[in-house]
Design an enzyme around this catalytic site. Structure first.
Site, PDB file in Angstrom:
ATOM      1  N   SER A 103       3.368  -2.272  10.370  1.00 17.05           N
ATOM      2  CA  SER A 103       4.830  -2.266  10.530  1.00 17.05           C
ATOM      3  C   SER A 103       5.472  -3.596  10.147  1.00 17.05           C
ATOM      4  O   SER A 103       6.393  -4.062  10.814  1.00 17.05           O
ATOM      5  CB  SER A 103       5.217  -1.856  11.956  1.00 17.05           C
ATOM      6  OG  SER A 103       4.824  -0.516  12.189  1.00 17.05           O
ATOM      7  N   GLU A 112      -6.625   4.796   7.971  1.00 20.82           N
ATOM      8  CA  GLU A 112      -6.360   6.216   7.668  1.00 20.82           C
ATOM      9  C   GLU A 112      -7.585   6.858   7.014  1.00 20.82           C
ATOM     10  O   GLU A 112      -7.869   8.037   7.244  1.00 20.82           O
ATOM     11  CB  GLU A 112      -5.108   6.338   6.785  1.00 20.82           C
ATOM     12  CG  GLU A 112      -3.852   6.089   7.605  1.00 20.82           C
ATOM     13  CD  GLU A 112      -2.676   5.553   6.825  1.00 20.82           C
ATOM     14  OE1 GLU A 112      -2.683   5.576   5.584  1.00 20.82           O
ATOM     15  OE2 GLU A 112      -1.719   5.080   7.496  1.00 20.82           O
ATOM     16  N   ASN A 163       0.867  -1.184   0.000  1.00 19.89           N
ATOM     17  CA  ASN A 163       0.000   0.000   0.000  1.00 19.89           C
ATOM     18  C   ASN A 163       0.900   1.228   0.000  1.00 19.89           C
ATOM     19  O   ASN A 163       1.517   1.541   1.006  1.00 19.89           O
ATOM     20  CB  ASN A 163      -0.896  -0.038   1.259  1.00 19.89           C
ATOM     21  CG  ASN A 163      -1.715   1.227   1.412  1.00 19.89           C
ATOM     22  OD1 ASN A 163      -1.825   2.030   0.482  1.00 19.89           O
ATOM     23  ND2 ASN A 163      -2.304   1.405   2.589  1.00 19.89           N
ATOM     24  N   TRP A 164       0.973   1.893  -1.161  1.00 21.36           N
ATOM     25  CA  TRP A 164       1.903   3.030  -1.293  1.00 21.36           C
ATOM     26  C   TRP A 164       1.319   4.305  -0.697  1.00 21.36           C
ATOM     27  O   TRP A 164       1.984   5.329  -0.677  1.00 21.36           O
ATOM     28  CB  TRP A 164       2.268   3.245  -2.760  1.00 21.36           C
ATOM     29  CG  TRP A 164       3.029   2.108  -3.388  1.00 21.36           C
ATOM     30  CD1 TRP A 164       3.468   0.968  -2.756  1.00 21.36           C
ATOM     31  CD2 TRP A 164       3.453   1.997  -4.743  1.00 21.36           C
ATOM     32  NE1 TRP A 164       4.128   0.164  -3.641  1.00 21.36           N
ATOM     33  CE2 TRP A 164       4.139   0.769  -4.883  1.00 21.36           C
ATOM     34  CE3 TRP A 164       3.321   2.810  -5.880  1.00 21.36           C
ATOM     35  CZ2 TRP A 164       4.684   0.334  -6.089  1.00 21.36           C
ATOM     36  CZ3 TRP A 164       3.857   2.392  -7.080  1.00 21.36           C
ATOM     37  CH2 TRP A 164       4.537   1.172  -7.185  1.00 21.36           C
ATOM     38  N   LYS A 165       0.079   4.244  -0.285  1.00 18.79           N
ATOM     39  CA  LYS A 165      -0.600   5.400   0.344  1.00 18.79           C
ATOM     40  C   LYS A 165      -0.404   6.652  -0.525  1.00 18.79           C
ATOM     41  O   LYS A 165      -0.448   6.571  -1.740  1.00 18.79           O
ATOM     42  CB  LYS A 165      -0.074   5.609   1.763  1.00 18.79           C
ATOM     43  CG  LYS A 165      -0.088   4.336   2.601  1.00 18.79           C
ATOM     44  CD  LYS A 165       0.127   4.606   4.047  1.00 18.79           C
ATOM     45  CE  LYS A 165       0.236   3.296   4.800  1.00 18.79           C
ATOM     46  NZ  LYS A 165       0.149   3.464   6.225  1.00 18.79           N
ATOM     47  N   GLY A 211       2.445   2.132  10.755  1.00 21.36           N
ATOM     48  CA  GLY A 211       3.407   3.218  10.571  1.00 21.36           C
ATOM     49  C   GLY A 211       4.120   3.620  11.851  1.00 21.36           C
ATOM     50  O   GLY A 211       4.767   4.660  11.914  1.00 21.36           O
ATOM     51  N   GLU A 239      -5.501  -4.978  10.765  1.00 18.86           N
ATOM     52  CA  GLU A 239      -4.446  -3.972  10.904  1.00 18.86           C
ATOM     53  C   GLU A 239      -4.645  -3.232  12.222  1.00 18.86           C
ATOM     54  O   GLU A 239      -5.401  -2.241  12.274  1.00 18.86           O
ATOM     55  CB  GLU A 239      -4.524  -2.977   9.750  1.00 18.86           C
ATOM     56  CG  GLU A 239      -4.297  -3.590   8.392  1.00 18.86           C
ATOM     57  CD  GLU A 239      -3.646  -2.599   7.447  1.00 18.86           C
ATOM     58  OE1 GLU A 239      -2.561  -2.890   6.964  1.00 18.86           O
ATOM     59  OE2 GLU A 239      -4.222  -1.521   7.227  1.00 18.86           O
ATOM     60  N   GLY A 250       2.748  -1.286   4.312  1.00 19.73           N
ATOM     61  CA  GLY A 250       2.789   0.138   3.981  1.00 19.73           C
ATOM     62  C   GLY A 250       4.215   0.589   3.724  1.00 19.73           C
ATOM     63  O   GLY A 250       4.768   0.384   2.641  1.00 19.73           O
ATOM     64  N   GLY A 251       4.847   1.169   4.750  1.00 16.61           N
ATOM     65  CA  GLY A 251       6.174   1.780   4.608  1.00 16.61           C
ATOM     66  C   GLY A 251       7.200   0.894   3.911  1.00 16.61           C
ATOM     67  O   GLY A 251       7.944   1.363   3.040  1.00 16.61           O
ATOM     68  N   HIS A 295      -9.533   1.406   5.077  1.00 17.25           N
ATOM     69  CA  HIS A 295      -8.227   1.517   5.746  1.00 17.25           C
ATOM     70  C   HIS A 295      -8.377   2.478   6.933  1.00 17.25           C
ATOM     71  O   HIS A 295      -9.125   3.451   6.863  1.00 17.25           O
ATOM     72  CB  HIS A 295      -7.183   2.040   4.752  1.00 17.25           C
ATOM     73  CG  HIS A 295      -5.786   1.950   5.290  1.00 17.25           C
ATOM     74  ND1 HIS A 295      -5.280   2.878   6.168  1.00 17.25           N
ATOM     75  CD2 HIS A 295      -4.814   1.037   5.096  1.00 17.25           C
ATOM     76  CE1 HIS A 295      -4.042   2.537   6.487  1.00 17.25           C
ATOM     77  NE2 HIS A 295      -3.728   1.415   5.852  1.00 17.25           N
TER      78      HIS A 295
HETATM   79  C1  PEP Z   1      -0.849   0.044   6.048  1.00 20.85           C
HETATM   80  O1  PEP Z   1      -0.949   1.215   5.799  1.00 20.85           O
HETATM   81  O2  PEP Z   1      -1.717  -0.718   5.618  1.00 20.85           O
HETATM   82  C2  PEP Z   1       0.278  -0.403   6.850  1.00 20.85           C
HETATM   83  C3  PEP Z   1       0.227  -1.597   7.350  1.00 20.85           C
HETATM   84  O3  PEP Z   1       1.321   0.474   7.019  1.00 20.85           O
HETATM   85  P1  PEP Z   1       2.761   0.149   7.679  1.00 20.85           P
HETATM   86  O4  PEP Z   1       3.230  -1.144   7.089  1.00 20.85           O
HETATM   87  O5  PEP Z   1       3.631   1.301   7.287  1.00 20.85           O
HETATM   88  O6  PEP Z   1       2.540   0.049   9.143  1.00 20.85           O
END
Ligand code: PEP
Length: 246
Positions: free
Chosen positions: A210, A97, A8-10, A174, A168, A231-232, A95
C-alpha cells in the site's frame, strides 16, 4: 546507492491498457533529474510490447514471475531465458500472491532464485513478509527469518550481490494498510542484520504494501529502505511518478 522503485502491474491491466500505461509513463515523465532507478513489471502477455515502448527511456522492465525449469516441455511456463531475450532487468520471485494463490513455497522460491542466478544475469526481486495473524502474535520477525533462511542459506551469491529483497507484509498488500515507516525500518534493519551474517552485504531491501504518493517519501527517507515495490499505485502514471519523486 540509488533508490529502486518497481511497479508491479500484477494482472490488473489488459494488453492494450498495459501499452497505454507504458506510453503514459514515457510521455508524463517529469523534466527533473531522476535520482532513483525505475522499473515496471507488466503481465507476460504485455511484456514484449511494453519493452518496445520503454526501450531507450529511463524506465527498465521486468517480469512478475518465471519458472525454474529450463526451456522445454513445460506447458504454461515462462522460462528465465525468454525473459533475458526480452532484455528484462528484473524478475519478481515469491510474491505473496504467488504463494497464496498458486501454493508457491519457500523451497520453490529458492529453486527459482538459484536458477535465476546460475543461468541468467537477471536481477531477482525476492519477496518475503508475514501475515496479520503472525504480526499480531509477535512472530513477524520469526516468520521473515524463517523465509530468508529457507530461501537464501544454500544460495551462492554472485560477486555483484545483485539480489534484491522485498519486504512485503501480507496484511499491507492491496489493503490500504501500510506499515509505518518505523515498523518497516525495524524489519529492514532486522533483515539487513541477517543478510550480514551470510556475508550478503550489498543486497538491496525494498518495502512493499500500500505504498502511495502520500507515504512514499517517509518510507524512502529511512536508512534501511532502499526502495519500494508498488502495486496499485503504479497503475496510474501520475501516482507512480509522484512516488518516484517523493
Ligand atoms: C505488491 O503487490 O507488491 C504490492 C505492494 O501491492 P500494493 O502496493 O497494491 O499493496
Amino acid at each position: 546507492m540509488k533508490k529502486l522503485i518497481i511497479g508491479n502491474w500484477k494482472m490488473a491491466l489488459g494488453y492494450e491498457e498495459s501499452l497505454r500505461l507504458a506510453e503514459n509513463l514515457v510521455l508524463s515523465q517529469p523534466y527533473k533529474p531522476l535520482s532513483a532507478e525505475v522499473a515496471v513489471c507488466p503481465s507476460f502477455v504485455a511484456l514484449p510490447s511494453v519493452a518496445n515502448i520503454l526501450e531507450g527511456t529511463a524506465i527498465f522492465w521486468g517480469a512478475q514471475d518465471a519458472t525454474q525449469f529450463e526451456p522445454g516441455p513445460v506447458t504454461g511456463g515462462t522460462s528465465l531465458e525468454s525473459l533475458v531475450e526480452l532484455d528484462c532487468r528484473y524478475v519478481i520471485l515469491g510474491h505473496s500472491e504467488r504463494r497464496q494463490l498458486f501454493g508457491e513455497t519457500d523451497e520453490l522460491v529458492r529453486d527459482k532464485l538459484r536458477a535465476t542466478l546460475e543461468r541468467t544475469n537477471l536481477i531477482p526481486v525476492v519477496c518475503v513478509g508475514e501475515t496479520l495473524a503472525e504480526r499480531e502474535a509477535g512472530r513477524a520477525e520469526e516468520t521473515v527469518l524463517g523465509q530468508l533462511k529457507a530461501i537464501l542459506t544454500s544460495i551462492v551469491m554472485p560477486a555483484d550481490h545483485r539480489v534484491v529483497l522485498a519486504y512485503e507484509p501480507i496484511w499491507a498488500i492491496g489493503t490500504g494498510k501500510t506499515s509505518t515507516p518505523e515498523q518497516a525500518e525495524a524489519m529492514h534493519s532486522f533483515i539487513r542484520q541477517f543478510l550480514g551474517t551470510l556475508g550478503f552485504n550489498g543486497v538491496r531491501i525494498l518495502y512493499g504494501g500500500s505504498v502511495k504518493p502520500e507515504n512514499a517519501g517517509k518510507l524512502l527517507s529511512r536508512p534501511n529502505i532502499d526502495g519500494l515495490l508498488v502495486g496499485g499505485a503504479s497503475l496510474s502514471a501520475s501516482s507512480f511518478w509522484s512516488i518516484v519523486f517523493a
